[in-house]
Design an enzyme around this catalytic site. Structure first.
Site, PDB file in Angstrom:
ATOM      1  N   PRO A 101     -68.323  37.875 -74.537  1.00 32.69           N
ATOM      2  CA  PRO A 101     -67.158  37.344 -73.819  1.00 32.69           C
ATOM      3  C   PRO A 101     -67.288  37.528 -72.306  1.00 32.69           C
ATOM      4  O   PRO A 101     -67.799  38.532 -71.831  1.00 32.69           O
ATOM      5  CB  PRO A 101     -66.000  38.195 -74.350  1.00 32.69           C
ATOM      6  CG  PRO A 101     -66.640  39.492 -74.723  1.00 32.69           C
ATOM      7  CD  PRO A 101     -68.050  39.171 -75.168  1.00 32.69           C
ATOM      8  N   GLY A 102     -66.874  36.521 -71.569  1.00 29.97           N
ATOM      9  CA  GLY A 102     -66.866  36.627 -70.114  1.00 29.97           C
ATOM     10  C   GLY A 102     -65.456  36.422 -69.599  1.00 29.97           C
ATOM     11  O   GLY A 102     -64.741  37.361 -69.257  1.00 29.97           O
ATOM     12  N   ARG A 120     -62.842  25.869 -59.346  1.00 30.03           N
ATOM     13  CA  ARG A 120     -62.399  25.383 -60.662  1.00 30.03           C
ATOM     14  C   ARG A 120     -61.459  24.186 -60.584  1.00 30.03           C
ATOM     15  O   ARG A 120     -61.616  23.238 -61.354  1.00 30.03           O
ATOM     16  CB  ARG A 120     -61.806  26.514 -61.497  1.00 30.03           C
ATOM     17  CG  ARG A 120     -62.812  27.654 -61.770  1.00 30.03           C
ATOM     18  CD  ARG A 120     -62.323  28.646 -62.800  1.00 30.03           C
ATOM     19  NE  ARG A 120     -62.202  28.050 -64.114  1.00 30.03           N
ATOM     20  CZ  ARG A 120     -61.093  27.606 -64.644  1.00 30.03           C
ATOM     21  NH1 ARG A 120     -59.936  27.749 -64.014  1.00 30.03           N
ATOM     22  NH2 ARG A 120     -61.095  27.036 -65.825  1.00 30.03           N
ATOM     23  N   TYR A 134     -63.252  21.253 -62.516  1.00 27.78           N
ATOM     24  CA  TYR A 134     -62.757  21.007 -63.883  1.00 27.78           C
ATOM     25  C   TYR A 134     -61.329  20.474 -63.896  1.00 27.78           C
ATOM     26  O   TYR A 134     -60.724  20.393 -64.946  1.00 27.78           O
ATOM     27  CB  TYR A 134     -62.746  22.300 -64.699  1.00 27.78           C
ATOM     28  CG  TYR A 134     -63.991  23.131 -64.671  1.00 27.78           C
ATOM     29  CD1 TYR A 134     -65.196  22.653 -65.197  1.00 27.78           C
ATOM     30  CD2 TYR A 134     -63.962  24.434 -64.162  1.00 27.78           C
ATOM     31  CE1 TYR A 134     -66.328  23.456 -65.194  1.00 27.78           C
ATOM     32  CE2 TYR A 134     -65.103  25.229 -64.161  1.00 27.78           C
ATOM     33  CZ  TYR A 134     -66.280  24.739 -64.681  1.00 27.78           C
ATOM     34  OH  TYR A 134     -67.387  25.528 -64.677  1.00 27.78           O
ATOM     35  N   CYS A 188     -63.663  20.396 -45.403  1.00 28.69           N
ATOM     36  CA  CYS A 188     -63.673  18.957 -45.121  1.00 28.69           C
ATOM     37  C   CYS A 188     -64.094  18.154 -46.335  1.00 28.69           C
ATOM     38  O   CYS A 188     -65.173  17.564 -46.371  1.00 28.69           O
ATOM     39  CB  CYS A 188     -64.621  18.694 -43.954  1.00 28.69           C
ATOM     40  SG  CYS A 188     -64.202  19.701 -42.548  1.00 28.69           S
ATOM     41  N   GLU A 189     -63.244  18.174 -47.355  1.00 23.96           N
ATOM     42  CA  GLU A 189     -63.456  17.417 -48.595  1.00 23.96           C
ATOM     43  C   GLU A 189     -62.068  17.157 -49.171  1.00 23.96           C
ATOM     44  O   GLU A 189     -61.248  18.077 -49.228  1.00 23.96           O
ATOM     45  CB  GLU A 189     -64.184  18.271 -49.656  1.00 23.96           C
ATOM     46  CG  GLU A 189     -65.568  18.709 -49.328  1.00 23.96           C
ATOM     47  CD  GLU A 189     -66.632  17.738 -49.811  1.00 23.96           C
ATOM     48  OE1 GLU A 189     -66.309  16.828 -50.596  1.00 23.96           O
ATOM     49  OE2 GLU A 189     -67.777  17.896 -49.366  1.00 23.96           O
TER      50      GLU A 189
HETATM   51  C1  LIG Z   1     -71.100  31.498 -70.218  1.00 22.80           C
HETATM   52  C2  LIG Z   1     -71.623  32.137 -71.442  1.00 22.80           C
HETATM   53  C3  LIG Z   1     -70.871  33.108 -72.110  1.00 22.80           C
HETATM   54  C4  LIG Z   1     -69.497  33.518 -71.672  1.00 22.80           C
HETATM   55  O1  LIG Z   1     -68.566  32.504 -71.835  1.00 22.80           O
HETATM   56  P1  LIG Z   1     -67.015  32.800 -71.566  1.00 22.80           P
HETATM   57  O2  LIG Z   1     -66.366  31.505 -71.827  1.00 22.80           O
HETATM   58  O3  LIG Z   1     -66.885  33.238 -70.152  1.00 22.80           O
HETATM   59  O4  LIG Z   1     -66.593  33.852 -72.534  1.00 22.80           O
HETATM   60  C5  LIG Z   1     -71.432  33.724 -73.211  1.00 22.80           C
HETATM   61  N1  LIG Z   1     -72.667  33.382 -73.650  1.00 22.80           N
HETATM   62  C6  LIG Z   1     -73.409  32.443 -73.038  1.00 22.80           C
HETATM   63  C7  LIG Z   1     -74.741  32.124 -73.569  1.00 22.80           C
HETATM   64  C8  LIG Z   1     -72.919  31.790 -71.917  1.00 22.80           C
HETATM   65  O5  LIG Z   1     -73.651  30.857 -71.324  1.00 22.80           O
END
Ligand SMILES: *Cc1c(COP(=O)(O)O)cnc(C)c1O
Length: 416
Positions: free
Chosen positions: A274-275, A312, A316, A344-345
């Protein structure tokens, strides 16, 4: 974002007033809550307690050493996607045996560095990469522990730029080729097959695609075992979403409840990557209103943060909530504005057609949910120094990255 709340008429991070923080460190500034970071990490750790597991935080979401060090000390592992991230992860104190190397285009140099560091596992994404890793490992005189990242072909129902588990995406080995590539991996002297891996996308707010993907990988592990390819670790990737606006992503417990039935019976070590869900709602971007501008067509609020600090919205079309730091401002009449930066965008906006309580020049605004993919994606576009980063712990804070100086920006350049 319980750790960002009004106290004594100011928005605070834990017990630190964002108004006094802005006076100390300036704006724009990324502000992170240590308590929020640890809470989301421990949420995962607890939810998966019944199986052997490692929560490998995805460094790319926010690679600040202060953030990484906090998680490393709490017992997390790391998921990296470059040699640079390996360097960061080691510098922050993650044990190499808790580091997973992911990514679709690892170079031979990066593979070599990670082999020398003795990382836990390489998530391999193609036959070509497998052969390169085998080669580099044999040159180095070691065996590389390998998982194949398999593309389960499920629709994660997220933004197309961050959907990675569809047949048409560049990521992973097509499910239909998995057996063949595993068979080749098992025959190579430089690699040792240890795991299987999926990662279907980011900002996932539904459990069903995750359940489908895990069911597919579990089925694969069983058929591999029938062919004497022993899989000890299953990496379920990351991707769990967070609430930016009104999303209701699964909680850690719901996530575990969906994944564990298929994993439990395999008797494997479960790896998580998880990130966003660890760091996203543990941080904000603090900015100051520079000007108001009414064109007749629109009202613009020009702030000192920009798309180089938070890309972001531009990239996105993402939504970030905005909160005034002064609680009293919440009572001001509402108006519909674009909140824009100095770049400047025309793509340089942080909020579009947003109904906000009226803000005045000099006001501070908190751009919420800016812990993940904010500072990590920051650039120096328009020769803007990257903002200071601050980690709050209770009533104290630490500058975990100082604001860049102009000299930093030109270091390494030459005037002819
Ligand atoms: C980006 C990534 C993550 C983390 O994704 P999150 O949406 O931030 O949890 C985990 N594994 C891989 C291989 C990734 O590229």
């Amino acid at each position: 974002m319980a750790h960002f709340a009004y106290r004594h008429s100011d928005l605070c991070c834990e017990q630190v007033s964002l108004r006094s923080l802005a006076a100390d460190v300036g704006t724009p500034a990324y502000v992170y809550s240590k308590a929020a970071l640890l809470e989301s990490y421990r949420g995962y750790d607890d939810a998966f307690a019944e199986v052997p597991h490692v929560v490998c935080y995805s460094v790319k979401a926010n690679g600040n050493l202060g953030v990484l060090g906090t998680l490393a000390r709490a017992g997390a592992g790391a998921d990296i996607v470059s040699g640079g991230e390996l360097f960061r992860a080691l510098r922050a104190g993650f044990p190499p045996g808790r580091i997973i190397f992911s990514g679709v285009g690892k170079t031979r140099d990066e593979l070599r560095e990670a082999l020398k560091a003795e990382v836990l596992m390489f998530n391999v994404e193609s036959l070509s990469e497998l052969r390169a890793l085998d080669d580099v490992a044999r040159e180095t005189g070691v065996r590389a522990p390998v998982a194949l990242r398999v593309n389960p072909d499920v629709d994660p129902e997220t933004h197309p730029y961050i959907a990675t588990g569809l047949k048409t995406s560049k990521f992973g080995i097509p499910f239909a080729q998995a057996h063949e590539v595993y068979a080749e991996a098992a025959s190579l002297k430089g690699v040792e097959v240890v795991g299987a891996d999926i990662h279907i996308g980011s900002q996932l707010t539904k459990a069903a695609p995750l359940a489908d993907a895990v069911a597919r990988i579990a089925a694969l592990v069983k058929t591999l075992r029938e062919r004497s390819i022993e899989i000890r670790m299953v990496d379920v990737g990351g991707g769990l979403g967070i609430r930016y606006r009104d999303e209701a992503p699964p909680t850690h417990r719901e996530y575990a409840r969906v994944l564990l039935p298929a994993l439990r019976e395999l008797g494997v070590t479960v790896l998580l990557e998880p990130g966003r869900s660890i760091v996203g709602n543990a941080g904000i971007l603090l900015t100051r209103v520079l000007y108001r501008k009414e064109t007749g067509e629109k009202t613009f609020v020009v702030v000192d943060a920009a798309m180089n600090d938070l890309i972001r919205p531009a990239l996105y079309d993402a939504y970030h909530e905005l909160q005034p730091v002064a609680e009293a401002r919440l009572d001001a009449p509402r108006e519909t504005v674009d909140v824009v930066g100095p770049i400047c965008e025309s793509g340089d906006f942080l909020a579009k057609d947003r109904a906000l309580a009226r803000t005045e020049e000099g006001d501070l605004l908190a751009i919420m949910s800016a812990g993940a993919y904010a500072s990590a994606m920051a650039s120096n576009y328009n020769t803007r120094p990257r903002a200071v980063e601050v980690l709050v712990d209770g009533n104290r804070y630490t500058i975990v990255r100082r604001r860049e100086t102009y000299e930093d920006l030109v270091a390494g350049e030459t005037v002819l």
